[in-house]
Design an enzyme around this catalytic site. Structure first.
Site, short mmCIF file in Angstrom:
data_model
loop_
_atom_site.label_atom_id
_atom_site.label_comp_id
_atom_site.label_asym_id
_atom_site.label_seq_id
_atom_site.Cartn_x
_atom_site.Cartn_y
_atom_site.Cartn_z
N ASP A 80 0.83 -1.22 0.00
CA ASP A 80 0.00 0.00 0.00
C ASP A 80 0.85 1.26 0.00
OD1 ASP A 80 -1.88 -2.15 1.15
OD2 ASP A 80 -3.15 -0.47 0.53
N LYS B 112 -1.24 -5.29 3.89
CA LYS B 112 -2.29 -5.83 4.75
C LYS B 112 -1.72 -6.47 6.01
CE LYS B 112 -5.78 -5.51 4.37
NZ LYS B 112 -6.44 -4.38 5.08
O1 MRU Z 1 -7.60 -2.97 3.06
P1 MRU Z 1 -7.36 -3.32 1.63
O2 MRU Z 1 -8.16 -4.48 1.15
O3 MRU Z 1 -7.49 -2.11 0.71
O4 MRU Z 1 -5.84 -3.76 1.57
C1 MRU Z 1 -5.27 -4.12 0.34
C2 MRU Z 1 -3.88 -4.59 0.44
O5 MRU Z 1 -3.29 -4.63 1.48
C3 MRU Z 1 -3.22 -4.97 -0.85
O6 MRU Z 1 -2.26 -5.97 -0.64
C4 MRU Z 1 -2.51 -3.74 -1.44
O7 MRU Z 1 -3.38 -2.65 -1.51
C5 MRU Z 1 -1.95 -4.00 -2.78
S1 MRU Z 1 -3.22 -4.21 -4.01
C6 MRU Z 1 -2.45 -4.45 -5.48
#
Ligand code: MRU
Length: 346
Positions: free
Chosen positions: A236, A247
């Site tokens: 992220d 995550k």
């Molecule tokens: O809370 P989320 O579902 O938005 O978290 C998403 C993630 O952690 C993904 O691994 C990350 O955004 C990369 S998506 C290509």
């Protein structure tokens, strides 16, 4: 591959990811307020998909405003950017996407309102298409780290639902499958919101990719029994030192991978790097409501109703646990601070 985000001539269509895999529900989004809520409530999620959605959100927001002078346009646009930026704090793609649209529109400061509005939509569509290509290139570069007959462990969802293309970590996995190099994927369920169990498994099963679901606490035993050749996760936000926020649970996998000598890779586009942040521990981490932990997917209560909960949505994996970062420009290896700077200077 069903696109998570698609522009439909005059409205934005999203798949409601909170309903998957039970139901494929398409949302018709016509206002910036609906975009804000869809991001906040995880109806659309995944760092690149959030950024793409915000781009369209800005257009919808500006379309709602009575036209005025070019100066008024930019004042309103900055308000809308600040509003959408407050939807979720960790994924830098949200801010990156809006800043890049703002910067490119800024070069047309003297243009009339209608022209600025049309260009905003064109740029949002371009940004969306650009992410599709980044995913393709990440998928190709990633093949260099995938062994023959690979058994790959991944977490959360990093596929078509999370991006504008085939995905980042999941894109590498799909490409390995297309090339006959993949034996099996282990998808970690990803408590508390279950993006792994609900979304990644759905994407893989739909594409005919062999997958086994594990609960998050099974990863150590899986590695101990030598059932994993490689771990790939998304990100992220990646700091200038190479630390990667992703995550919650990603850091645990990286620690386990190092102990068991399994390579651990992050796959992410350059739009996920935040070079303003020097060290991983400065990355802002989103805290989410306690009920996400107390209940299974917003329904069945699994604990005492009011028990306090600590619920960070992301953790930060330190650079020393990351074997490499797979980007659209190639794989960045340690030492990260120098090599990240170098790839951005190219
Ligand atoms: O809370 P989320 O579902 O938005 O978290 C998403 C993630 O952690 C993904 O691994 C990350 O955004 C990369 S998506 C290509």
């Amino acid at each position: 591959m069903i696109p998570a985000v698609s522009w439909q001539k005059n409205y934005l269509q999203l798949i409601d990811q909170t309903r998957l895999p039970e139901e494929t529900l398409f949302l018709r989004i016509e206002t910036i307020g609906e975009v804000f809520e869809a991001i906040r409530q995880l109806k659309v999620r995944g760092a690149p998909a959030i950024g793409i959605t915000a781009g369209y959100g800005l257009f919808l927001g500006m379309r709602e405003v009575q036209s005025g002078s070019g100066k008024d346009f930019f004042e309103r646009l900055d308000q809308q950017i600040a509003y959408l930026a407050s939807a979720r704090p960790t994924a830098v793609n949200l801010f990156w996407a809006m800043e890049s649209l703002r910067r490119r529109l800024g070069a047309m400061a003297d243009a009339p309102w209608e022209r600025l509005l049309d260009t905003l939509l064109e740029l949002a569509i371009e940004l969306h298409q650009d992410d599709r290509q980044r995913c393709e290139d990440i998928a190709d570069h990633g093949q260099a780290v995938v062994p023959e007959q690979a058994r790959i462990l991944t977490i959360c969802n990093t596929g078509a639902l999370a991006t504008g293309g085939i995905g980042t970590a999941l894109g590498v996995i799909f490409r390995a499958f297309q090339r006959g190099r993949l034996r099996e994927v282990y998808a970690s369920e990803t408590r508390p919101v279950l993006q792994g169990a609900r979304l990644t498994v759905w994407e893989l099963v739909t594409a005919g990719v062999p997958v086994q679901l594990i609960s998050d606490n099974m990863a150590a035993a899986l590695m101990q029994q030598k059932k994993t050749d490689l771990v790939i996760a998304g990100a992220d936000r990646i700091a200038a030192d190479g630390a990667a926020a992703n995550k919650i649970g990603t850091y645990s996998l990286a620690v386990l991978a190092q102990y068991h000598q399994v390579p651990f890779y992050i796959a992410a586009p350059l739009s996920t790097f935040d070079l303003q942040i020097s060290r991983g521990h400065h990355i802002p981490i989103e805290m989410r409501p306690a009920d996400e932990i107390r209940r299974v997917f917003d329904q069945c209560l699994i604990t005492v109703p009011d028990v306090p909960c600590w619920n960070p949505a992301f953790d930060v994996t330190p650079p020393e646990l990351i074997s490499g970062i797979i980007t659209e420009k190639g794989i960045i290896r340690p030492p990260y601070p120098e090599n990240i700077q170098q790839i951005f200077q190219q």
